[in-house]
Enzyme design. Structure first.
Site, short mmCIF file in Angstrom:
data_model
loop_
_atom_site.label_atom_id
_atom_site.label_comp_id
_atom_site.label_asym_id
_atom_site.label_seq_id
_atom_site.Cartn_x
_atom_site.Cartn_y
_atom_site.Cartn_z
N HIS A 135 78.07 44.33 38.29
CA HIS A 135 79.04 45.73 38.02
C HIS A 135 78.66 46.31 37.56
CE1 HIS A 135 79.60 41.86 36.63
NE2 HIS A 135 79.84 42.14 35.67
N HIS A 163 78.75 42.90 48.93
CA HIS A 163 78.07 41.29 47.83
C HIS A 163 76.89 41.22 47.35
CE1 HIS A 163 78.97 37.45 45.38
NE2 HIS A 163 77.77 37.40 45.70
N CYS A 215 83.69 34.40 45.64
CA CYS A 215 83.02 35.52 44.49
C CYS A 215 84.54 36.03 44.16
CB CYS A 215 82.30 36.44 45.46
SG CYS A 215 81.83 37.19 44.37
N CYS A 258 84.05 39.70 44.95
CA CYS A 258 84.33 40.05 46.46
C CYS A 258 86.23 39.73 46.59
CB CYS A 258 83.88 38.86 47.45
SG CYS A 258 82.38 39.29 47.66
N HIS A 278 78.69 39.09 41.15
CA HIS A 278 78.61 40.08 41.95
C HIS A 278 78.25 41.82 41.06
CE1 HIS A 278 81.19 41.90 44.96
NE2 HIS A 278 80.70 43.31 44.15
N HIS A 322 79.44 47.76 33.80
CA HIS A 322 80.76 48.26 33.05
C HIS A 322 80.92 49.41 32.44
CE1 HIS A 322 81.74 43.59 31.88
NE2 HIS A 322 80.54 43.44 32.23
P1 5GP Z 1 79.79 39.91 33.13
O1 5GP Z 1 79.51 39.43 31.56
O2 5GP Z 1 79.50 39.50 33.88
O3 5GP Z 1 79.48 40.95 32.40
O4 5GP Z 1 81.28 40.63 33.22
C1 5GP Z 1 82.04 39.97 33.78
C2 5GP Z 1 83.39 40.79 33.52
O5 5GP Z 1 84.51 41.09 34.70
C3 5GP Z 1 84.21 40.65 31.75
O6 5GP Z 1 83.97 41.75 31.17
C4 5GP Z 1 85.64 40.16 32.36
O7 5GP Z 1 86.36 40.31 31.41
C5 5GP Z 1 86.04 40.08 33.74
N1 5GP Z 1 86.57 39.64 34.35
C6 5GP Z 1 86.70 37.80 34.90
N2 5GP Z 1 87.58 37.86 35.77
C7 5GP Z 1 87.99 39.10 35.45
C8 5GP Z 1 89.06 39.56 36.91
O8 5GP Z 1 89.92 38.15 37.53
N3 5GP Z 1 89.69 40.50 36.20
C9 5GP Z 1 89.48 41.33 36.15
N4 5GP Z 1 90.02 42.75 36.82
N5 5GP Z 1 88.21 41.54 35.35
C10 5GP Z 1 87.78 40.32 35.33
ZN ZN Z 2 80.97 39.17 45.86
#
Ligand code: 5GP
Ligand code: ZN
Length: 111
Positions: free
Chosen positions: A99, A46, A4, A7, A97, A101
């Protein structure tokens, strides 16, 4: 949780720009910011998404929201911010996982 991404970030196995950490929460900068300030707030425990919520996790997410509110000024968000939780494929969730924003630092488009 093996394999993950978040994680691994929480464990320090993948570097990240940390802005806050406590025993159950980690906040760091999104690598591809969609606003002047774009942070991700994750539980250290997680679980993939809101679909896996139980009473304990609901309380944890409640505490996360309370912490975000308490950190508003420290995070540079005193003029306001937006919280987004992408849930599942149609919302474009890419990391399984949970999150939150946190977007701000400038006026945000809506519509
Ligand atoms: P989701 O699209 O799942 O809601 O959000 C995942 C977020 O994780 C995206 O906004 C993406 O830019 C961010 N993200 C993906 N990989 C990484 C990483 O390796 N480091 C950081 N800091 N953010 C990441
Ligand atoms: Zn995780």
């Amino acid at each position: 949780m093996e394999n993950c991404l978040f994680c691994k970030i929480i464990a320090g196995e993948i570097p990240s720009a940390k802005v806050y950490e406590d025993e159950e929460t980690y906040i760091f900068r999104d690598i591809e910011p969609k606003a002047k300030i774009h942070l991700l707030c994750v539980p250290k425990e997680h679980f993939a998404s809101l679909s896996e919520m139980d009473d304990g996790r609901a309380a944890l997410v409640g505490r996360m929201l309370k912490k975000i509110a308490a950190l508003q000024t420290e995070l540079g968000l005193s003029d306001g911010y937006r919280l987004v939780v992408n849930q599942g494929a149609n919302a474009g969730q890419t990391v399984p996982h949970l999150h939150i924003h946190i977007l701000g630092g400038e006026p945000l488009e809506w519509e």
